[in-house]
Design a protein around this motif. Structure first.
Motif, short mmCIF file in Angstrom:
data_model
loop_
_atom_site.label_atom_id
_atom_site.label_comp_id
_atom_site.label_asym_id
_atom_site.label_seq_id
_atom_site.Cartn_x
_atom_site.Cartn_y
_atom_site.Cartn_z
N GLU A 222 0.82 -1.21 0.00
CA GLU A 222 0.00 0.00 0.00
C GLU A 222 0.85 1.26 0.00
OE1 GLU A 222 -3.70 2.06 2.44
OE2 GLU A 222 -3.15 0.01 2.88
N GLN A 223 1.92 1.29 0.77
CA GLN A 223 2.76 2.48 0.84
C GLN A 223 3.43 2.77 -0.50
OE1 GLN A 223 3.03 4.80 3.38
NE2 GLN A 223 4.03 5.91 1.72
N THR A 224 3.90 1.74 -1.17
CA THR A 224 4.52 1.92 -2.48
C THR A 224 3.49 2.42 -3.49
OG1 THR A 224 6.07 0.15 -1.97
CG2 THR A 224 5.87 0.77 -4.29
N ALA A 225 2.27 1.90 -3.41
CA ALA A 225 1.20 2.36 -4.29
C ALA A 225 0.87 3.83 -4.00
CB ALA A 225 -0.03 1.48 -4.14
N LEU A 226 0.84 4.19 -2.73
CA LEU A 226 0.57 5.58 -2.34
C LEU A 226 1.69 6.48 -2.83
CD1 LEU A 226 -1.18 7.64 -0.86
CD2 LEU A 226 0.03 7.02 1.24
N ASP A 227 2.92 6.03 -2.73
CA ASP A 227 4.06 6.81 -3.24
C ASP A 227 3.92 7.06 -4.74
OD1 ASP A 227 5.11 6.81 -0.67
OD2 ASP A 227 6.57 5.22 -1.09
N TRP A 228 3.42 6.06 -5.46
CA TRP A 228 3.20 6.21 -6.90
C TRP A 228 2.15 7.29 -7.17
CZ3 TRP A 228 -1.41 4.33 -9.48
CH2 TRP A 228 -1.37 4.45 -10.87
N VAL A 229 1.04 7.26 -6.42
CA VAL A 229 -0.02 8.26 -6.59
C VAL A 229 0.51 9.66 -6.26
CG1 VAL A 229 -2.28 9.04 -5.75
CG2 VAL A 229 -1.90 6.63 -6.21
N GLU A 230 1.40 9.74 -5.29
CA GLU A 230 1.95 11.03 -4.86
C GLU A 230 3.10 11.51 -5.72
OE1 GLU A 230 3.00 9.99 -0.85
OE2 GLU A 230 1.18 10.92 -0.07
N SER A 231 3.63 10.66 -6.60
CA SER A 231 4.79 11.04 -7.40
C SER A 231 4.47 12.24 -8.30
CB SER A 231 5.28 9.86 -8.23
OG SER A 231 4.38 9.60 -9.30
N LYS A 232 5.50 13.03 -8.56
CA LYS A 232 5.32 14.21 -9.41
C LYS A 232 4.85 13.82 -10.81
CE LYS A 232 8.50 17.22 -7.01
NZ LYS A 232 9.66 18.08 -7.07
N GLN A 233 5.40 12.74 -11.34
CA GLN A 233 5.03 12.31 -12.69
C GLN A 233 3.56 11.90 -12.75
OE1 GLN A 233 6.87 12.48 -15.62
NE2 GLN A 233 4.82 12.15 -16.42
N PHE A 234 3.10 11.12 -11.74
CA PHE A 234 1.70 10.72 -11.74
C PHE A 234 0.81 11.95 -11.59
CE2 PHE A 234 -2.31 9.58 -9.87
CZ PHE A 234 -2.72 8.56 -10.70
N GLN A 235 1.16 12.84 -10.68
CA GLN A 235 0.35 14.04 -10.46
C GLN A 235 0.25 14.87 -11.74
OE1 GLN A 235 -1.36 15.03 -7.58
NE2 GLN A 235 -0.86 12.97 -6.86
#
Length: 135
Positions: free
Chosen positions: A107-120
């Protein structure tokens, strides 16, 4: 459009609220639910169709995946029935679950992905493209 700082603060509040709501729902019994309530149950809704569309679009690009996600009719229904705050909670939860299922990360890695600058950046670009009718 909101400033980047305002968007970041809103995102942080939404993430904290989503985590709080997930924890509350996991601990609470569902005895209080009205069986005649026709609203969608966000805990039991089947996201597999949406996730399949997102997965196919992600093969093109992450922005295409965001367009598939944001353009899915389920999101409009959630926003209509639940309001903006619950819809934001649903969006974070769905994106985290999508990432966990498609990549096998925690879950934390998935959350980090959602929070990443590229994803945003891809998410905002997808949102703007949909709002402008370019998709």
């Amino acid at each position: 459009m909101s400033s980047a700082n305002k968007q970041q603060k809103r995102s942080q509040r939404a993430k904290a609220k989503a985590k709080q709501n997930r924890t509350k729902r996991a601990a609470a019994p569902n005895d209080f639910l009205d069986p005649n309530d026709e609203r969608i149950d966000l805990e039991t809704v089947d996201l597999s169709d949406m996730f399949r569309l997102m997965g196919a679009a992600e093969k093109i690009s992450q922005q295409a995946m965001c367009i598939a996600f944001l353009g899915h009719p389920l999101l409009e229904l959630v926003l209509e029935q639940e309001g903006e705050e619950e819809a934001t909670d649903f969006i974070f939860t769905a994106l985290i679950e999508y990432r966990r299922l498609t990549t096998g990360v925690d879950e934390q890695t998935a959350l980090d992905w959602v929070e990443s600058k590229q994803f945003q950046a891809d998410y905002v670009a997808a949102s703007q493209a949909l709002a402008q009718g370019k998709v």
